[in-house]
Design an enzyme around this catalytic site. Structure first.
Site, PDB file in Angstrom:
ATOM      1  N   LYS A  42      -2.056 -13.504 -10.810  1.00 34.04           N
ATOM      2  CA  LYS A  42      -1.092 -13.104  -9.775  1.00 34.04           C
ATOM      3  C   LYS A  42      -0.485 -14.346  -9.113  1.00 34.04           C
ATOM      4  O   LYS A  42       0.741 -14.467  -8.969  1.00 34.04           O
ATOM      5  CB  LYS A  42      -1.806 -12.234  -8.736  1.00 34.04           C
ATOM      6  CG  LYS A  42      -1.028 -11.962  -7.482  1.00 34.04           C
ATOM      7  CD  LYS A  42       0.146 -11.041  -7.706  1.00 34.04           C
ATOM      8  CE  LYS A  42       0.948 -10.918  -6.437  1.00 34.04           C
ATOM      9  NZ  LYS A  42       2.006  -9.964  -6.492  1.00 34.04           N
ATOM     10  N   GLU A 102      -0.589  -6.529  -7.406  1.00 31.64           N
ATOM     11  CA  GLU A 102       0.668  -5.792  -7.431  1.00 31.64           C
ATOM     12  C   GLU A 102       1.800  -6.732  -7.826  1.00 31.64           C
ATOM     13  O   GLU A 102       1.924  -7.810  -7.266  1.00 31.64           O
ATOM     14  CB  GLU A 102       0.930  -5.207  -6.033  1.00 31.64           C
ATOM     15  CG  GLU A 102       2.046  -4.230  -6.007  1.00 31.64           C
ATOM     16  CD  GLU A 102       1.948  -3.251  -7.167  1.00 31.64           C
ATOM     17  OE1 GLU A 102       1.081  -2.393  -7.149  1.00 31.64           O
ATOM     18  OE2 GLU A 102       2.758  -3.367  -8.117  1.00 31.64           O
ATOM     19  N   CYS A 123       5.609 -13.389  -0.454  1.00 34.47           N
ATOM     20  CA  CYS A 123       4.674 -13.814  -1.511  1.00 34.47           C
ATOM     21  C   CYS A 123       4.814 -15.250  -1.983  1.00 34.47           C
ATOM     22  O   CYS A 123       3.831 -15.975  -2.057  1.00 34.47           O
ATOM     23  CB  CYS A 123       4.822 -12.900  -2.712  1.00 34.47           C
ATOM     24  SG  CYS A 123       3.974 -11.347  -2.481  1.00 34.47           S
ATOM     25  N   GLY A 173       0.809  -1.223   0.000  1.00 37.29           N
ATOM     26  CA  GLY A 173       0.000   0.000   0.000  1.00 37.29           C
ATOM     27  C   GLY A 173       0.840   1.269   0.000  1.00 37.29           C
ATOM     28  O   GLY A 173       0.576   2.188  -0.789  1.00 37.29           O
ATOM     29  N   ARG A 223      24.865 -17.174  -1.724  1.00 37.72           N
ATOM     30  CA  ARG A 223      24.404 -16.340  -2.840  1.00 37.72           C
ATOM     31  C   ARG A 223      25.406 -16.316  -3.988  1.00 37.72           C
ATOM     32  O   ARG A 223      25.202 -15.602  -4.967  1.00 37.72           O
ATOM     33  CB  ARG A 223      24.205 -14.903  -2.352  1.00 37.72           C
ATOM     34  CG  ARG A 223      23.087 -14.744  -1.351  1.00 37.72           C
ATOM     35  CD  ARG A 223      21.746 -14.889  -2.016  1.00 37.72           C
ATOM     36  NE  ARG A 223      20.659 -14.690  -1.082  1.00 37.72           N
ATOM     37  CZ  ARG A 223      19.400 -14.556  -1.460  1.00 37.72           C
ATOM     38  NH1 ARG A 223      19.070 -14.595  -2.724  1.00 37.72           N
ATOM     39  NH2 ARG A 223      18.460 -14.415  -0.574  1.00 37.72           N
TER      40      ARG A 223
HETATM   41  C1  UDX Z   1       7.984 -11.279  -5.630  1.00 39.67           C
HETATM   42  C2  UDX Z   1       7.675 -11.074  -7.119  1.00 39.67           C
HETATM   43  O1  UDX Z   1       8.898 -10.916  -7.846  1.00 39.67           O
HETATM   44  C3  UDX Z   1       6.794  -9.858  -7.304  1.00 39.67           C
HETATM   45  O2  UDX Z   1       6.426  -9.709  -8.671  1.00 39.67           O
HETATM   46  C4  UDX Z   1       5.547 -10.019  -6.444  1.00 39.67           C
HETATM   47  O3  UDX Z   1       4.737  -8.862  -6.536  1.00 39.67           O
HETATM   48  C5  UDX Z   1       5.911 -10.276  -4.990  1.00 39.67           C
HETATM   49  O4  UDX Z   1       6.784 -11.401  -4.900  1.00 39.67           O
HETATM   50  P1  UDX Z   1       9.651 -10.174  -3.865  1.00 39.67           P
HETATM   51  O5  UDX Z   1       9.213 -11.266  -2.948  1.00 39.67           O
HETATM   52  O6  UDX Z   1       9.655  -8.782  -3.356  1.00 39.67           O
HETATM   53  O7  UDX Z   1       8.729 -10.173  -5.179  1.00 39.67           O
HETATM   54  O8  UDX Z   1      11.141 -10.476  -4.344  1.00 39.67           O
HETATM   55  P2  UDX Z   1      11.845 -11.296  -5.529  1.00 39.67           P
HETATM   56  O9  UDX Z   1      12.848 -10.420  -6.145  1.00 39.67           O
HETATM   57  O10 UDX Z   1      10.874 -11.930  -6.432  1.00 39.67           O
HETATM   58  O11 UDX Z   1      12.650 -12.413  -4.712  1.00 39.67           O
HETATM   59  C6  UDX Z   1      12.000 -13.431  -3.978  1.00 39.67           C
HETATM   60  C7  UDX Z   1      13.011 -14.374  -3.394  1.00 39.67           C
HETATM   61  O12 UDX Z   1      13.627 -15.174  -4.406  1.00 39.67           O
HETATM   62  C8  UDX Z   1      14.172 -13.684  -2.661  1.00 39.67           C
HETATM   63  O13 UDX Z   1      14.487 -14.398  -1.492  1.00 39.67           O
HETATM   64  C9  UDX Z   1      15.302 -13.758  -3.666  1.00 39.67           C
HETATM   65  O14 UDX Z   1      16.563 -13.709  -3.051  1.00 39.67           O
HETATM   66  C10 UDX Z   1      15.041 -15.106  -4.296  1.00 39.67           C
HETATM   67  N1  UDX Z   1      15.616 -15.247  -5.658  1.00 39.67           N
HETATM   68  C11 UDX Z   1      15.205 -14.437  -6.672  1.00 39.67           C
HETATM   69  C12 UDX Z   1      16.552 -16.252  -5.900  1.00 39.67           C
HETATM   70  O15 UDX Z   1      16.927 -17.003  -4.998  1.00 39.67           O
HETATM   71  N2  UDX Z   1      17.048 -16.395  -7.175  1.00 39.67           N
HETATM   72  C13 UDX Z   1      16.648 -15.606  -8.211  1.00 39.67           C
HETATM   73  O16 UDX Z   1      17.127 -15.817  -9.341  1.00 39.67           O
HETATM   74  C14 UDX Z   1      15.698 -14.589  -7.954  1.00 39.67           C
HETATM   75  P1  ADP Z   2       1.896  -6.142   2.542  1.00 37.86           P
HETATM   76  O1  ADP Z   2       3.270  -6.686   2.280  1.00 37.86           O
HETATM   77  O2  ADP Z   2       0.807  -6.986   1.893  1.00 37.86           O
HETATM   78  O3  ADP Z   2       1.751  -4.691   2.219  1.00 37.86           O
HETATM   79  P2  ADP Z   2       2.013  -5.480   5.396  1.00 37.86           P
HETATM   80  O4  ADP Z   2       1.853  -6.373   6.578  1.00 37.86           O
HETATM   81  O5  ADP Z   2       3.312  -4.785   5.153  1.00 37.86           O
HETATM   82  O6  ADP Z   2       1.604  -6.358   4.119  1.00 37.86           O
HETATM   83  O7  ADP Z   2       0.900  -4.351   5.417  1.00 37.86           O
HETATM   84  C1  ADP Z   2      -0.460  -4.551   5.662  1.00 37.86           C
HETATM   85  C2  ADP Z   2      -0.998  -3.419   6.547  1.00 37.86           C
HETATM   86  O8  ADP Z   2      -2.412  -3.546   6.634  1.00 37.86           O
HETATM   87  C3  ADP Z   2      -0.473  -3.427   7.978  1.00 37.86           C
HETATM   88  O9  ADP Z   2       0.186  -2.200   8.264  1.00 37.86           O
HETATM   89  C4  ADP Z   2      -1.750  -3.613   8.844  1.00 37.86           C
HETATM   90  O10 ADP Z   2      -1.709  -2.876  10.063  1.00 37.86           O
HETATM   91  C5  ADP Z   2      -2.826  -3.079   7.921  1.00 37.86           C
HETATM   92  N1  ADP Z   2      -4.171  -3.583   8.236  1.00 37.86           N
HETATM   93  C6  ADP Z   2      -4.548  -4.868   8.454  1.00 37.86           C
HETATM   94  N2  ADP Z   2      -5.870  -4.927   8.698  1.00 37.86           N
HETATM   95  C7  ADP Z   2      -6.364  -3.670   8.631  1.00 37.86           C
HETATM   96  C8  ADP Z   2      -7.674  -3.084   8.780  1.00 37.86           C
HETATM   97  N3  ADP Z   2      -8.726  -3.828   9.044  1.00 37.86           N
HETATM   98  N4  ADP Z   2      -7.774  -1.739   8.640  1.00 37.86           N
HETATM   99  C9  ADP Z   2      -6.699  -0.975   8.375  1.00 37.86           C
HETATM  100  N5  ADP Z   2      -5.442  -1.467   8.219  1.00 37.86           N
HETATM  101  C10 ADP Z   2      -5.265  -2.793   8.343  1.00 37.86           C
END
Ligand code: UDX
Ligand code: ADP
Length: 464
Positions: free
Chosen positions: A219, A160, A275, A16, A441
């Site tokens: 997604k 996202e 994720c 967000g 790594r």
């Molecule tokens: C991921 C997706 O890339 C993104 O599109 C989605 O919105 C959220 O999840 P993120 O988790 O932020 O993003 O990071 P990412 O760069 O994808 O890396 C995920 C994990 O995989 C990390 O631990 C990274 O170190 C690892 N990784 C990535 C590897 O081990 N090898 C690679 O070649 C790429």
């Molecule tokens: P993401 O990686 O999906 O953004 P985060 O845990 O970083 O997840 O962020 C989610 C946010 O949503 C937290 O800051 C949490 O406090 C907020 N949140 C969860 N439930 C509610 C709610 N009912 N109203 C407002 N904010 C909320």
């Protein structure tokens, strides 16, 4: 067409916060209010010490904050004022009851939907931003519909794709923006309204419009495919180590085939982040729910391979240190799940250190961005041992040299750039001998380290 003048975003987290900051930056005529129940987080967004570390984010926030970007705990007011509401709350894996350990916990989504239904007096476009199981929009619609008070809602899915550490560039220059909605006149109008927000800076041909379920499923599928590539190359890394092949050479050789492509083929100690694991578990749960056990087992294997890689890395340390690390100091570089973020969710560091602590090692960690409190809370969450023992056995250092002094081995977990330029000769002098480096790594110059005297073990590289 609905003209969007006020946007509200529920949830000021990793998704967000940066997403709304960029929307506000690029759409100065739209008022964007980010709300959260966490007052501390909201307060931090109002300072220069943002609650999340993300390169380039502070500049974007500063440009828009106070102009058309606001952070607030007044959730009701922001909902009431807006024509469009993004849901960016967390959707962790369920830790209880039906679907425990696999299904997504939708309680935060449900609470937000109930809040919207309670407060709204005018029509709203509700946008799912958090990663959600397929057909969640249906549940949201049901909740909103029940107490509609004459208010009309359109639910859109706009997942996202930003990656942490590169959130700002990903948002500024996305490969694509995906918007799913009902294929009714009202649904299509809502899709257009959101499209026109992104069209402020994203070329129209990169904005993909689909039906709701396709967007939600895309997604999960995108993350499953990305994680699958890492597990695939990691499985090959195990084979490289026993055959004497080099996984980086193999990755390069296959990645030059344009059908395969070179990205996401970096072998590692295992993927982490909020994720990948969550989304695959979710996909597996979904397949089981729809009675597709073969499909479920296929995707489950990606997680099994990732767990194996983390365990294998830790076992390799123990095995190399003459089958015991009891009482030995292991210096760990990095705790974040990847470089350029302070996020530690599902980081390999948590599992590797837990495994080493089980073998009674003394682990000393240095990470340039992760606070000690997060490390202890990550470990305590596993409930392997009492918190007091974690505190005693895991030391958090503010300086890498201190973390590695007198250590028997160095374990590189996160690929922070600064680790490459450490004074490795000094580190070698201050370590116990033989001094081992386990490079999770393949970040460092192994030839040079061997010249200094280190015994180097790298992912996917055959024995010296
Ligand atoms: C991921 C997706 O890339 C993104 O599109 C989605 O919105 C959220 O999840 P993120 O988790 O932020 O993003 O990071 P990412 O760069 O994808 O890396 C995920 C994990 O995989 C990390 O631990 C990274 O170190 C690892 N990784 C990535 C590897 O081990 N090898 C690679 O070649 C790429
Ligand atoms: P993401 O990686 O999906 O953004 P985060 O845990 O970083 O997840 O962020 C989610 C946010 O949503 C937290 O800051 C949490 O406090 C907020 N949140 C969860 N439930 C509610 C709610 N009912 N109203 C407002 N904010 C909320």
């Amino acid at each position: 067409m609905t003209k969007i003048k006020n946007i509200c975003c529920i949830g000021a987290g990793y998704v967000g916060g940066p997403t709304m900051a960029v929307i506000a930056q690029k759409c100065p005529e739209i008022k964007v209010t980010v709300v959260d129940i966490n007052a501390e987080r909201i307060a931090a967004w109002q300072t220069d010490e943002l609650p999340i570390y993300e390169p380039g984010l502070l500049e974007v926030v500063k440009e828009a904050r106070g102009r058309n970007l606001f952070f607030s705990t007044d959730i009701d007011k922001a909902i009431e004022e807006s024509e469009m509401i993004f849901m960016s709350v967390n959707t962790p894996t369920k830790t209880y009851g039906v679907g425990k350990g696999r299904a997504a916990d939708l309680k935060f989504i449900e609470l937000s939907a109930r809040k919207i239904a309670e407060i709204s007096k005018s029509d709203k476009i509700v946008v799912e931003k958090s990663t959600l199981p397929v057909r969640t929009a249906q549940s949201i619609k049901a909740i909103l519909g029940e107490q509609s008070n004459g208010v009309k809602y359109q639910v859109l899915s706009n997942p996202e794709f930003l990656a942490e550490g590169t959130a700002v560039t990903d948002l500024h220059n996305p490969d694509r923006v995906l918007i799913g909605g009902d294929q009714t006149p009202e649904g299509l109008e809502a899709i257009e309204a959101l499209t026109s927000v992104y069209a402020h800076w994203v070329p129209r041909e990169r904005i993909i419009q689909t039906r709701l379920w396709s967007s939600e499923l895309s997604k999960l599928t995108a993350n499953a495919f990305l994680a699958q590539r890492i597990s695939s190359i990691n499985s090959i890394s195990a084979l490289c180590e026993v055959t004497g092949a080099d996984v980086d050479e193999v990755a390069y050789a296959i990645g030059t085939d344009t059908r395969i492509g070179s990205k996401f083929l970096k072998s590692s100690v295992g993927f982490g982040g909020s994720c990948f694991q969550k989304d695959i578990l979710n996909l597996v749960y979904l397949c089981e729910y729809f009675n597709l056990p073969e499909v479920a087992a296929y995707w489950d294997q990606v997680i099994i391979m990732n767990d194996y890689q983390k365990r294998r890395f830790a076992q390799n340390i123990i095995h190399s240190l003459f089958n015991t690390v009891s009482g030995k100091k292991i210096g760990m570089l990095g705790w974040a799940f990847k470089k350029d973020t302070n996020d530690t969710r599902e980081s390999a560091a948590i599992y590797v250190s837990d495994f080493l602590l089980e073998d009674l090692a003394q682990v000393s960690v240095y990470d340039p961005q992760v606070p000690a409190a997060s490390m202890y809370s990550d470990l305590n969450y596993l409930q392997t041992r009492p918190a007091a023992e974690n505190k005693q056995m895991l030391e958090v250092c503010k300086d890498p040299y201190e973390a590695l002094k007198d250590a028997h081995a160095v374990a590189i977990i996160t690929e922070w750039d600064e680790f490459k330029t450490l004074d490795w000769e000094r580190i070698y002098r201050d370590m116990q001998k033989p001094a081992f480096i386990f490079d999770g790594r393949n970040l460092l110059d192994h030839e040079n380290l061997r010249k200094i005297g280190f015994k180097v073990k790298a992912i996917g590289k055959g024995e010296e």
